[in-house]
Design an enzyme around this catalytic site. Structure first.
Site, PDB file in Angstrom:
ATOM      1  N   CYS A  56       1.007  -1.225  -0.153  1.00  0.00           N
ATOM      2  CA  CYS A  56       0.037  -0.003  -0.074  1.00  0.00           C
ATOM      3  C   CYS A  56       0.812   1.148   0.064  1.00  0.00           C
ATOM      4  O   CYS A  56       2.062   1.272   0.063  1.00  0.00           O
ATOM      5  CB  CYS A  56      -0.966   0.109   1.257  1.00  0.00           C
ATOM      6  SG  CYS A  56       0.055   0.127   2.879  1.00  0.00           S
ATOM      7  N   ALA A  59       3.293   1.668   2.702  1.00  0.00           N
ATOM      8  CA  ALA A  59       4.793   0.763   2.464  1.00  0.00           C
ATOM      9  C   ALA A  59       5.503   1.489   1.641  1.00  0.00           C
ATOM     10  O   ALA A  59       6.862   1.675   1.725  1.00  0.00           O
ATOM     11  CB  ALA A  59       4.322  -0.614   1.919  1.00  0.00           C
ATOM     12  N   ARG A  90      12.986  -4.512   6.019  1.00  0.00           N
ATOM     13  CA  ARG A  90      13.422  -3.929   4.388  1.00  0.00           C
ATOM     14  C   ARG A  90      14.824  -3.707   5.063  1.00  0.00           C
ATOM     15  O   ARG A  90      15.087  -2.901   6.152  1.00  0.00           O
ATOM     16  CB  ARG A  90      12.955  -2.705   4.084  1.00  0.00           C
ATOM     17  CG  ARG A  90      13.183  -2.569   2.581  1.00  0.00           C
ATOM     18  CD  ARG A  90      11.977  -1.895   1.952  1.00  0.00           C
ATOM     19  NE  ARG A  90      12.449  -1.277   0.656  1.00  0.00           N
ATOM     20  CZ  ARG A  90      13.036  -0.262   0.488  1.00  0.00           C
ATOM     21  NH1 ARG A  90      13.136   0.740   1.081  1.00  0.00           N
ATOM     22  NH2 ARG A  90      13.371   0.150  -0.916  1.00  0.00           N
ATOM     23  N   HIS A 189       5.209   6.459  -2.929  1.00  0.00           N
ATOM     24  CA  HIS A 189       6.414   7.404  -3.094  1.00  0.00           C
ATOM     25  C   HIS A 189       6.034   8.643  -3.554  1.00  0.00           C
ATOM     26  O   HIS A 189       6.672   9.730  -3.228  1.00  0.00           O
ATOM     27  CB  HIS A 189       7.114   6.572  -4.448  1.00  0.00           C
ATOM     28  CG  HIS A 189       7.280   5.048  -4.256  1.00  0.00           C
ATOM     29  ND1 HIS A 189       7.178   4.299  -5.168  1.00  0.00           N
ATOM     30  CD2 HIS A 189       7.758   4.429  -3.321  1.00  0.00           C
ATOM     31  CE1 HIS A 189       7.438   3.012  -5.123  1.00  0.00           C
ATOM     32  NE2 HIS A 189       7.710   3.016  -3.607  1.00  0.00           N
TER      33      HIS A 189
HETATM   34  S1  SF4 Z   1      -0.521  -1.804   5.992  1.00  0.00           S
HETATM   35 FE1  SF4 Z   1      -1.736  -0.104   7.456  1.00  0.00          FE
HETATM   36  S2  SF4 Z   1      -1.724   1.671   6.032  1.00  0.00           S
HETATM   37 FE2  SF4 Z   1      -1.275   0.007   4.675  1.00  0.00          FE
HETATM   38  S3  SF4 Z   1      -3.444  -0.614   3.830  1.00  0.00           S
HETATM   39 FE3  SF4 Z   1      -2.837  -1.800   5.535  1.00  0.00          FE
HETATM   40  S4  SF4 Z   1      -3.802  -0.629   7.322  1.00  0.00           S
HETATM   41 FE4  SF4 Z   1      -3.679   0.444   5.687  1.00  0.00          FE
END
Ligand code: SF4
Length: 478
Positions: A56, A59, A90, A189
């Site tokens: 997402c 990330a 990472r 990004h």
């Molecule tokens: S990792 Fe966290 S920010 Fe990313 S989609 Fe899942 S809940 Fe949302």
């Protein structure tokens, strides 16, 4: 030897999907044929339930761009999960003492509970910032990396950041990277680049003049020490690397990054935005380069040196001459062991094209490649590099990857942790091409011998001959 990819293979693989999904997915897969163009759909939301490998925006912003900045504290703002799962996952290495000069390996979260969802998390955020400054007084700044709920409950992290910037006298950067924004890491990004532009870039001036050989290294996240290997080459060429975006980077470096002559960008996907901005605003030109494998390194050294005067060009040639024999040794050792081996790749936004040269240096052939979150301009850069008969896949689903690998039977798959054990169990050698399988660096002259050794180790491991029980081998069935 497996099958050769072709259009009917793709059709068969997609035939298990419902009609609508089949039609949509067909647009994301291309087998390069004579005269075919790069008409592949990309940067589109994934189809529900097909097991995408994508992440997402959080990330992309926290995990990729902000996380590696070493002297800032990056707060995962929201419930505990996102920060916890991305904690140390990472391998963006940093120098300095943990908790004093670097905070990258730590996990800071506002750990939302139900009350924060109901009443809002702004007060808690201010408290977290104060506490973190008290506990880690050497910190140089904060990023507030928003997780999903923050944008949904209407919190105003911008105003908290503004007020706390004054109170704590540190740059505090609100990053609106909630995971529901965009369709992959990619928008994260972009959001992160814009946050750097708005809150850090140009906010500090170095006392000394900009030198003629001052450059920034952009879009290198120091996975397994990649930045250090790349910097070494640039510095041996006589260039002065003033800052790195963002592997082992510093807040000060980011703030004064407008004071360089040239921006050298490795990961185009994640940082082209800030390069374009610096070109428009400060007139700093930027150049893409590739430090994977001796051929691309040599090409890149010459391309970079051509931007400068004869001193640098001369030094660039000296660097090439110094490392050529060392690289030849690596090739003499590993090429005979890897020649003709076929590779399939599936990575994020750069490596599916950038590592091809390194494989080719070892006599290997990339027969399939694809990206999780590339855009059209990445595919435009990829397509010309691929040979006819190569399959190219965008946002591939786990079913598609399994099928492609099972049918094509490459000698090596290079992809991520979610794929690794599936293919290992299938008996196909595998290397992680995000984390370098806890090895690396792979960049630069220091990286290539490690890259070559690792590929050899995966493909020619004696364990490969032991994946089938002896009584199940055809020849032994009576
Ligand atoms: S990792 Fe966290 S920010 Fe990313 S989609 Fe899942 S809940 Fe949302």
């Amino acid at each position: 030897m497996g099958e050769k990819p072709n259009a009917s293979m793709v059709e068969e693989i997609l035939s298990v999907y419902p009609e609508k999904a089949k039609k949509l997915r067909a647009k994301h897969i291309v087998v390069k044929e004579e005269g075919s163009t790069c008409a592949i759909k990309s940067n589109i939301k994934c189809i529900p339930g097909l097991m995408t490998a994508r992440g997402c925006a959080y990330a992309g912003a926290k995990g990729v761009v902000w996380g590696p900045l070493r002297d800032m504290i990056h707060i995962s703002h929201g419930p505990v999960g996102c920060g916890y799962y991305s904690w140390g996952g990472r391998r963006n290495l940093t120098s300095g003492k943990l908790g004093v000069e670097t905070f990258s390996l730590m996990q800071f979260t506002s750990d939302f509970s139900e009350g924060d969802i109901v009443y809002g998390g702004d007060k808690k955020l201010a408290k977290v910032l104060k506490e973190a400054k008290e506990l880690f007084p050497t910190v140089q700044g904060f990023s507030i990396c928003s997780e999903c709920p923050v944008g949904l409950i209407g919190d105003d992290i911008e105003s908290v950041a503004r007020n706390m910037t004054k109170e704590l006298e540190l740059p505090i950067v609100p990053v609106r990277c909630e995971g529901f924004r965009g369709i992959s890491q990619s928008l994260g990004h972009h959001i992160a680049n814009d946050a750097v532009r708005d809150h850090l870039l140009g906010k500090r001036e170095r006392p000394e003049e900009v030198g003629p050989y001052d450059v920034s290294l952009i879009g290198d996240y120091n996975i397994g020490g990649d930045v250090w290997a790349s910097k070494k080459i640039l510095e041996e060429m006589g260039l002065r690397v003033r800052n790195v975006w963002t592997g082992d980077g510093t807040t000060e470096g980011m703030m004064a990054a407008h004071q360089v002559k040239l921006n050298l960008i490795h990961c185009y996907r994640s940082m082209n935005y800030i390069c374009r901005h610096m070109e428009e605003t400060y007139g700093i030109p930027w150049l893409e380069f590739n430090f994977f494998g001796p051929s691309k390194i040599k090409e890149s050294i010459r391309k970079i040196a051509a931007q400068f005067d004869e001193t640098i060009q001369q030094k660039g040639e000296e660097v090439i001459a110094k490392y050529d024999p060392l690289m030849q040794k690596v090739l003499d050792q590993y090429r005979p062991r890897l020649e003709g081996k076929r590779v399939m790749l599936y990575v994020g936004g750069l490596r599916p094209r950038h590592t091809i040269g390194a494989y080719e240096d070892l006599g290997m052939e990339v027969v399939g490649t694809g990206y999780e979150f590339a855009h059209k301009d990445d595919y435009d850069r990829t397509f010309p590099q691929m040979k006819e008969g190569t399959v190219i896949y965008d946002d591939a689903t786990e079913h598609e990857l399994d099928e492609f690998v099972n049918r094509i039977r490459p000698d090596l798959v290079g992809s991520g942790i979610k794929e690794k054990y599936v293919f290992e169990k299938m008996g196909v050698p595998f290397r992680q091409m995000h984390s370098w399988d806890y090895s690396g660096p792979y960049h630069g002259y220091d990286g290539f011998p490690i890259f070559a050794r690792d590929m050899d180790m995966a493909i020619n491991s004696p364990a490969r001959g032991l994946t089938q029980a002896p009584w199940k081998k055809d020849k032994e069935v009576r």
